[in-house]
Write a protein that holds these residues in place. Structure first.
Motif, PDB file in Angstrom:
ATOM      1  N   LYS A 101      38.042  37.625  41.448  1.00  0.00           N
ATOM      2  CA  LYS A 101      39.585  37.938  41.850  1.00  0.00           C
ATOM      3  C   LYS A 101      39.616  35.965  42.102  1.00  0.00           C
ATOM      4  O   LYS A 101      40.686  35.443  42.399  1.00  0.00           O
ATOM      5  N   GLY A 102      38.850  35.927  43.168  1.00  0.00           N
ATOM      6  CA  GLY A 102      38.979  34.667  44.189  1.00  0.00           C
ATOM      7  C   GLY A 102      39.152  33.304  43.282  1.00  0.00           C
ATOM      8  O   GLY A 102      39.980  32.778  43.544  1.00  0.00           O
ATOM      9  N   PHE A 103      38.249  33.084  42.712  1.00  0.00           N
ATOM     10  CA  PHE A 103      38.142  32.022  41.961  1.00  0.00           C
ATOM     11  C   PHE A 103      39.410  32.240  40.980  1.00  0.00           C
ATOM     12  O   PHE A 103      40.264  30.828  41.076  1.00  0.00           O
ATOM     13  N   GLN A 104      39.871  33.183  40.404  1.00  0.00           N
ATOM     14  CA  GLN A 104      41.314  32.799  40.303  1.00  0.00           C
ATOM     15  C   GLN A 104      42.515  32.614  40.840  1.00  0.00           C
ATOM     16  O   GLN A 104      43.549  31.620  40.255  1.00  0.00           O
ATOM     17  N   HIS A 105      42.302  32.513  41.989  1.00  0.00           N
ATOM     18  CA  HIS A 105      43.273  32.680  43.286  1.00  0.00           C
ATOM     19  C   HIS A 105      43.141  30.716  43.128  1.00  0.00           C
ATOM     20  O   HIS A 105      44.257  30.307  43.121  1.00  0.00           O
ATOM     21  N   ARG A 106      41.996  30.548  43.100  1.00  0.00           N
ATOM     22  CA  ARG A 106      42.152  29.389  43.406  1.00  0.00           C
ATOM     23  C   ARG A 106      42.229  27.849  41.976  1.00  0.00           C
ATOM     24  O   ARG A 106      42.852  27.461  42.576  1.00  0.00           O
ATOM     25  N   LYS A 107      41.264  28.872  40.930  1.00  0.00           N
ATOM     26  CA  LYS A 107      42.450  28.138  39.980  1.00  0.00           C
ATOM     27  C   LYS A 107      43.766  27.365  39.866  1.00  0.00           C
ATOM     28  O   LYS A 107      44.153  26.681  39.444  1.00  0.00           O
ATOM     29  N   GLN A 108      44.586  28.961  40.253  1.00  0.00           N
ATOM     30  CA  GLN A 108      45.780  28.427  40.549  1.00  0.00           C
ATOM     31  C   GLN A 108      46.438  28.380  41.825  1.00  0.00           C
ATOM     32  O   GLN A 108      47.665  28.191  41.648  1.00  0.00           O
ATOM     33  N   GLY A 109      45.523  27.540  42.597  1.00  0.00           N
ATOM     34  CA  GLY A 109      46.306  26.712  43.833  1.00  0.00           C
ATOM     35  C   GLY A 109      46.551  27.577  44.647  1.00  0.00           C
ATOM     36  O   GLY A 109      46.667  27.462  45.805  1.00  0.00           O
ATOM     37  N   ASP A 110      46.463  28.773  44.817  1.00  0.00           N
ATOM     38  CA  ASP A 110      46.715  29.968  45.383  1.00  0.00           C
ATOM     39  C   ASP A 110      45.415  30.287  46.891  1.00  0.00           C
ATOM     40  O   ASP A 110      44.631  31.316  46.993  1.00  0.00           O
ATOM     41  N   PHE A 111      44.683  29.214  47.333  1.00  0.00           N
ATOM     42  CA  PHE A 111      43.747  29.126  48.391  1.00  0.00           C
ATOM     43  C   PHE A 111      43.879  30.095  49.745  1.00  0.00           C
ATOM     44  O   PHE A 111      42.545  30.679  49.739  1.00  0.00           O
ATOM     45  N   ARG A 112      44.915  30.893  49.969  1.00  0.00           N
ATOM     46  CA  ARG A 112      44.884  31.368  51.062  1.00  0.00           C
ATOM     47  C   ARG A 112      44.462  32.788  50.137  1.00  0.00           C
ATOM     48  O   ARG A 112      43.533  33.777  50.740  1.00  0.00           O
ATOM     49  N   SER A 113      45.324  33.684  49.328  1.00  0.00           N
ATOM     50  CA  SER A 113      44.740  34.686  48.737  1.00  0.00           C
ATOM     51  C   SER A 113      42.890  34.505  48.282  1.00  0.00           C
ATOM     52  O   SER A 113      42.379  35.656  48.592  1.00  0.00           O
ATOM     53  N   ALA A 114      42.540  33.444  47.846  1.00  0.00           N
ATOM     54  CA  ALA A 114      41.344  33.116  47.581  1.00  0.00           C
ATOM     55  C   ALA A 114      40.475  33.568  48.649  1.00  0.00           C
ATOM     56  O   ALA A 114      39.621  34.051  48.858  1.00  0.00           O
ATOM     57  N   ILE A 115      40.055  32.944  49.852  1.00  0.00           N
ATOM     58  CA  ILE A 115      40.218  32.769  51.378  1.00  0.00           C
ATOM     59  C   ILE A 115      40.058  34.542  50.956  1.00  0.00           C
ATOM     60  O   ILE A 115      39.038  35.210  51.772  1.00  0.00           O
ATOM     61  N   LEU A 116      40.740  35.329  51.349  1.00  0.00           N
ATOM     62  CA  LEU A 116      40.929  36.298  50.958  1.00  0.00           C
ATOM     63  C   LEU A 116      39.597  37.506  50.665  1.00  0.00           C
ATOM     64  O   LEU A 116      39.027  37.765  50.791  1.00  0.00           O
ATOM     65  N   GLU A 117      40.162  37.320  48.958  1.00  0.00           N
ATOM     66  CA  GLU A 117      39.153  38.032  48.263  1.00  0.00           C
ATOM     67  C   GLU A 117      37.590  37.728  48.441  1.00  0.00           C
ATOM     68  O   GLU A 117      36.576  38.494  48.397  1.00  0.00           O
ATOM     69  N   TYR A 118      37.440  36.107  49.089  1.00  0.00           N
ATOM     70  CA  TYR A 118      36.195  35.526  48.996  1.00  0.00           C
ATOM     71  C   TYR A 118      35.584  36.177  50.147  1.00  0.00           C
ATOM     72  O   TYR A 118      34.610  36.832  50.760  1.00  0.00           O
ATOM     73  N   SER A 119      36.345  36.774  51.432  1.00  0.00           N
ATOM     74  CA  SER A 119      36.184  37.415  52.416  1.00  0.00           C
ATOM     75  C   SER A 119      35.752  39.011  51.833  1.00  0.00           C
ATOM     76  O   SER A 119      35.258  39.174  52.579  1.00  0.00           O
ATOM     77  N   LYS A 120      36.174  39.685  51.059  1.00  0.00           N
ATOM     78  CA  LYS A 120      36.382  41.041  50.748  1.00  0.00           C
ATOM     79  C   LYS A 120      34.883  40.441  50.031  1.00  0.00           C
ATOM     80  O   LYS A 120      34.417  41.649  50.775  1.00  0.00           O
ATOM     81  N   ALA A 121      34.232  39.636  49.655  1.00  0.00           N
ATOM     82  CA  ALA A 121      32.867  39.690  48.892  1.00  0.00           C
ATOM     83  C   ALA A 121      32.174  39.481  50.120  1.00  0.00           C
ATOM     84  O   ALA A 121      31.383  39.857  49.724  1.00  0.00           O
ATOM     85  N   ILE A 122      32.175  38.492  51.253  1.00  0.00           N
ATOM     86  CA  ILE A 122      31.316  38.361  52.332  1.00  0.00           C
ATOM     87  C   ILE A 122      31.050  39.850  52.709  1.00  0.00           C
ATOM     88  O   ILE A 122      29.530  39.923  53.377  1.00  0.00           O
ATOM     89  N   GLU A 123      31.842  40.649  53.705  1.00  0.00           N
ATOM     90  CA  GLU A 123      32.174  41.702  53.769  1.00  0.00           C
ATOM     91  C   GLU A 123      31.308  42.732  52.817  1.00  0.00           C
ATOM     92  O   GLU A 123      30.878  43.643  53.594  1.00  0.00           O
ATOM     93  N   ALA A 124      31.124  43.109  51.653  1.00  0.00           N
ATOM     94  CA  ALA A 124      30.279  43.746  50.753  1.00  0.00           C
ATOM     95  C   ALA A 124      28.970  43.209  50.816  1.00  0.00           C
ATOM     96  O   ALA A 124      28.025  43.662  50.517  1.00  0.00           O
ATOM     97  N   ASP A 125      28.954  41.966  50.891  1.00  0.00           N
ATOM     98  CA  ASP A 125      27.460  41.259  50.292  1.00  0.00           C
ATOM     99  C   ASP A 125      27.466  39.894  51.182  1.00  0.00           C
ATOM    100  O   ASP A 125      27.616  38.806  50.757  1.00  0.00           O
TER     101      ASP A 125
END
Length: 103
Positions: free
Chosen positions: A1-25
């Protein structure tokens, strides 16, 4: 999901998704690397440097983590540290001309 947001230029949403991934791993290299990229796009260089540093810690053989951290360091005026990172990127991947250009 983070990469999809990043490709769309929605960097804030991408950051939230990457943060969730980091929390998981907390050892997920790509999540730190990509969150660093998104943070840099939002002019949050200091935070990007922290994420790239964690990415380097997880995978010290990834030249692009050093290269991107070098770009962020350059943006905050840490030119010597940026040059060190560009040099390390070159050592790891000497055929990438972009690394030389930024050093």
């Amino acid at each position: 999901k983070g990469f999809q947001h990043r490709k769309q230029g929605d960097f804030r949403s991408a950051i939230l998704e990457y943060s969730k991934a980091i929390e998981a791993d907390p050892t997920y290299f790509k999540a730190y690397f990509n969150r660093g990229f998104a943070l840099e796009k939002l002019d949050q260089s200091t935070e990007a440097i922290a994420d790239y540093s964690k990415a380097v810690e997880i995978n010290p053989s990834n030249a692009f983590a050093y290269y991107n951290r070098g770009i962020s360091l350059d943006r905050i005026g840490s030119f010597n540290k940026a040059c060190e990172d560009f040099s390390q990127a070159i050592r790891l991947q000497p055929t990438n001309t972009d690394f030389y250009h930024n050093r």
